[in-house]
Motif scaffolding. Structure first.
Motif, PDB file in Angstrom:
ATOM      1  N   ASP A   1      -2.680   5.276 -10.303  1.00  0.00           N
ATOM      2  CA  ASP A   1      -1.812   4.686  -9.284  1.00  0.00           C
ATOM      3  C   ASP A   1      -1.184   5.789  -8.434  1.00  0.00           C
ATOM      4  N   ALA A   2      -1.329   5.676  -7.123  1.00  0.00           N
ATOM      5  CA  ALA A   2      -0.776   6.667  -6.206  1.00  0.00           C
ATOM      6  C   ALA A   2       0.745   6.639  -6.155  1.00  0.00           C
ATOM      7  N   CYS A   3       1.349   5.553  -6.586  1.00  0.00           N
ATOM      8  CA  CYS A   3       2.816   5.456  -6.600  1.00  0.00           C
ATOM      9  C   CYS A   3       3.353   6.112  -7.868  1.00  0.00           C
ATOM     10  N   ALA A   4       4.445   6.839  -7.738  1.00  0.00           N
ATOM     11  CA  ALA A   4       4.985   7.601  -8.872  1.00  0.00           C
ATOM     12  C   ALA A   4       5.445   6.688  -9.999  1.00  0.00           C
ATOM     13  N   LYS A   5       6.102   5.583  -9.650  1.00  0.00           N
ATOM     14  CA  LYS A   5       6.552   4.637 -10.664  1.00  0.00           C
ATOM     15  C   LYS A   5       5.488   3.571 -10.881  1.00  0.00           C
ATOM     16  N   PRO A   6       5.208   3.201 -12.114  1.00  0.00           N
ATOM     17  CA  PRO A   6       4.152   2.215 -12.375  1.00  0.00           C
ATOM     18  C   PRO A   6       4.550   0.816 -11.925  1.00  0.00           C
ATOM     19  N   ASP A   7       3.544   0.051 -11.555  1.00  0.00           N
ATOM     20  CA  ASP A   7       3.680  -1.389 -11.300  1.00  0.00           C
ATOM     21  C   ASP A   7       4.645  -1.710 -10.164  1.00  0.00           C
ATOM     22  N   GLN A   8       4.663  -0.856  -9.141  1.00  0.00           N
ATOM     23  CA  GLN A   8       5.451  -1.130  -7.946  1.00  0.00           C
ATOM     24  C   GLN A   8       4.648  -2.020  -6.990  1.00  0.00           C
ATOM     25  N   ASP A   9       5.348  -2.650  -6.041  1.00  0.00           N
ATOM     26  CA  ASP A   9       4.664  -3.435  -5.019  1.00  0.00           C
ATOM     27  C   ASP A   9       4.216  -2.567  -3.845  1.00  0.00           C
TER      28      ASP A   9
ATOM     29  N   ALA B   1      -3.144   1.924  -5.422  1.00  0.00           N
ATOM     30  CA  ALA B   1      -1.696   2.130  -5.324  1.00  0.00           C
ATOM     31  C   ALA B   1      -0.993   0.819  -5.630  1.00  0.00           C
ATOM     32  N   ALA B   2       0.244   0.920  -6.115  1.00  0.00           N
ATOM     33  CA  ALA B   2       1.092  -0.259  -6.286  1.00  0.00           C
ATOM     34  C   ALA B   2       0.427  -1.319  -7.161  1.00  0.00           C
ATOM     35  N   GLY B   3      -0.058  -0.907  -8.312  1.00  0.00           N
ATOM     36  CA  GLY B   3      -0.554  -1.841  -9.319  1.00  0.00           C
ATOM     37  C   GLY B   3      -1.906  -2.443  -9.037  1.00  0.00           C
ATOM     38  N   GLU B   4      -1.982  -3.324  -8.033  1.00  0.00           N
ATOM     39  CA  GLU B   4      -3.222  -4.060  -7.744  1.00  0.00           C
ATOM     40  C   GLU B   4      -3.755  -3.782  -6.344  1.00  0.00           C
ATOM     41  N   HIS B   5      -3.289  -2.753  -5.688  1.00  0.00           N
ATOM     42  CA  HIS B   5      -3.557  -2.591  -4.266  1.00  0.00           C
ATOM     43  C   HIS B   5      -4.286  -1.287  -3.949  1.00  0.00           C
ATOM     44  N   LEU B   6      -4.543  -1.077  -2.679  1.00  0.00           N
ATOM     45  CA  LEU B   6      -5.312   0.075  -2.221  1.00  0.00           C
ATOM     46  C   LEU B   6      -4.413   1.054  -1.476  1.00  0.00           C
ATOM     47  N   THR B   7      -4.774   2.320  -1.527  1.00  0.00           N
ATOM     48  CA  THR B   7      -4.058   3.341  -0.765  1.00  0.00           C
ATOM     49  C   THR B   7      -4.412   3.240   0.713  1.00  0.00           C
ATOM     50  N   THR B   8      -3.716   4.028   1.505  1.00  0.00           N
ATOM     51  CA  THR B   8      -4.015   4.108   2.934  1.00  0.00           C
ATOM     52  C   THR B   8      -5.483   4.460   3.162  1.00  0.00           C
ATOM     53  N   ARG B   9      -5.953   5.475   2.465  1.00  0.00           N
ATOM     54  CA  ARG B   9      -7.340   5.925   2.644  1.00  0.00           C
ATOM     55  C   ARG B   9      -8.344   4.860   2.224  1.00  0.00           C
TER      56      ARG B   9
ATOM     57  N   SER C   1       7.870   9.426   0.085  1.00  0.00           N
ATOM     58  CA  SER C   1       8.863  10.011  -0.826  1.00  0.00           C
ATOM     59  C   SER C   1       8.694   9.547  -2.268  1.00  0.00           C
ATOM     60  N   THR C   2       7.849   8.568  -2.508  1.00  0.00           N
ATOM     61  CA  THR C   2       7.695   8.016  -3.860  1.00  0.00           C
ATOM     62  C   THR C   2       6.247   8.027  -4.339  1.00  0.00           C
ATOM     63  N   LEU C   3       5.453   8.942  -3.793  1.00  0.00           N
ATOM     64  CA  LEU C   3       4.067   9.087  -4.232  1.00  0.00           C
ATOM     65  C   LEU C   3       3.994   9.868  -5.545  1.00  0.00           C
TER      66      LEU C   3
ATOM     67  N   THR D   1       0.863  -1.170   0.000  1.00  0.00           N
ATOM     68  CA  THR D   1       0.000   0.000   0.000  1.00  0.00           C
ATOM     69  C   THR D   1       0.905   1.227   0.000  1.00  0.00           C
ATOM     70  N   THR D   2       0.379   2.364   0.397  1.00  0.00           N
ATOM     71  CA  THR D   2       1.170   3.587   0.527  1.00  0.00           C
ATOM     72  C   THR D   2       1.699   3.647   1.959  1.00  0.00           C
ATOM     73  N   ASN D   3       2.862   3.071   2.161  1.00  0.00           N
ATOM     74  CA  ASN D   3       3.483   3.023   3.493  1.00  0.00           C
ATOM     75  C   ASN D   3       3.768   4.442   4.014  1.00  0.00           C
ATOM     76  N   PRO D   4       3.641   4.691   5.295  1.00  0.00           N
ATOM     77  CA  PRO D   4       3.486   3.727   6.388  1.00  0.00           C
ATOM     78  C   PRO D   4       2.046   3.332   6.675  1.00  0.00           C
ATOM     79  N   GLY D   5       1.137   3.564   5.744  1.00  0.00           N
ATOM     80  CA  GLY D   5      -0.253   3.188   5.938  1.00  0.00           C
ATOM     81  C   GLY D   5      -0.419   1.694   6.148  1.00  0.00           C
ATOM     82  N   ARG D   6      -1.542   1.333   6.738  1.00  0.00           N
ATOM     83  CA  ARG D   6      -1.814  -0.066   7.069  1.00  0.00           C
ATOM     84  C   ARG D   6      -2.837  -0.653   6.105  1.00  0.00           C
TER      85      ARG D   6
END
Length: 329
Positions: free
Chosen positions: A276-284, A303-311, A289-291, A48-53
């Motif tokens: 995708d919330a992550c700046a680089k595509p297809d990240q885990d 976020a991160a290809g197949e995943h959800l953001t913190t929110r 710092s990398t949003l 996800t978008t760390n440090p989110g859970r």
């Protein structure tokens, strides 16, 4: 609109409930089985978008238990190679990123004990340690995403992955094979559900797959069509094979997604499907710092290809708690 009102309306809008959750909960613990969408940090990060859970960690916190994974690894480089994980921290979250319903996610090993551990093995591990589920435990099961998308991964089927990325539809013979593969995986999940129920689970919460074509990992029209069909095949088979048991609660994950993606602004999102919330595509995973932009962990849904953001994880956790008759704290 106040936040608590939005959440209440969301729960009503999404919850077309085939089963009724307990009117008064007496759950003391939650046990989790699944893949990266549920993983509590097996590999040293969360998908996800760390440090989110993840949603599961928020639910675990609701019940006052440690929101930790069951095992860990010293290096993410050790995953997908058949290598076994390391003991601890022994949490009740057995989910591992990359897990499938019953088969390993590896082209070099068929060992079901190698990371990531399939969900069927996760359950057997729990039973080996604990013997059975307790009356005050609620069990969560969410698997299937990696089974549906397995051959979209270039490391698993380079030819099919290239076809889909080149926006070409696979031949019908290939699709028959892929549909059959999704059916077998869904049957495996249903078998695992029966195992959980046979070992004393008072309540088993099972997540259906959403229409995976909205996920950012699937860039081309052909790849979106591919996973849309296979996720539907998986869900149809799963629902057909699950026992008609009042202890099962189905989470209509697709309806949860649709409710938010159809009107993202009202839930605080400025980016919805395919973004995708992550700046680089297809990240885990990514972190502050990398949003893709400041506060993307709150304004993006995926976020991160197949995943959800913190929110999005927070909203899903609230929905799940409402679904089982718990009031989010």
């Amino acid at each position: 609109m106040p936040q608590f009102v939005r959440l209440a309306l969301l729960a009503v809008a999404v919850c077309l409930c085939p089963y009724i959750a307990d009117a008064q909960s007496s759950y003391k613990q939650a046990v989790f089985f699944g893949d990266s969408l549920t993983d509590a940090g097996t590999y040293g990060f969360r998908f996800t978008t760390n440090p989110g859970r993840t949603w599961a960690q928020i639910v675990a916190d609701h019940f006052g238990q440690a929101a930790t994974s069951n095992e860990h690894t010293d290096s993410y480089d050790n995953v997908y190679k058949g290598m076994k994980g390391l003991p601890g921290p022994d949490g009740l979250n057995y989910a591992e990123g990359g897990a499938r319903a019953e088969l390993p996610y590896s082209t070099v090993s068929r060992d079901p004990e190698g990371m990531p551990v399939p969900v069927s093995t996760q359950v057997l591990r729990f039973l080996k340690t604990h013997g059975s589920f307790k009356e005050d435990q609620i069990v969560f099961l969410w698997i299937g995403t990696n089974d549906v998308a397995y051959n979209y991964d270039p490391g698993n089927d380079p030819a099919l992955a290239k076809t889909l990325r080149d926006n070409e539809d696979p031949d019908e013979s290939i699709m028959r094979r892929e549909r059959a593969r999704a059916v077998v995986a869904a049957q495996s999940e249903a078998h695992t559900a029966r195992t959980i129920l046979a070992h004393g689970a008072r309540r088993l919460v099972i997540f259906k797959l959403p229409d995976m074509s909205v996920l950012p990992w699937f860039h081309s029209r052909a790849s979106q069509k591919f996973v849309r069909e296979l996720s539907a095949v998986y869900d149809l088979q799963l629902q057909s094979d699950l026992p008609k048991d009042s202890r099962i609660v189905l989470v209509e994950t697709g309806q949860f997604f649709d409710s938010l993606l159809s009107d993202p602004a009202s839930h605080g999102f400025t980016h919805a499907a395919h973004a995708d919330a992550c700046a680089k595509p297809d990240q885990d995973y990514c972190d502050a710092s990398t949003l893709a932009e400041p506060h993307a962990d709150q304004t993006y849904f995926f976020a991160a290809g197949e995943h959800l953001t913190t929110r999005a994880n927070e909203l899903l956790a609230d929905y799940v708690l409402h679904r089982i008759g718990e009031e989010p704290k």
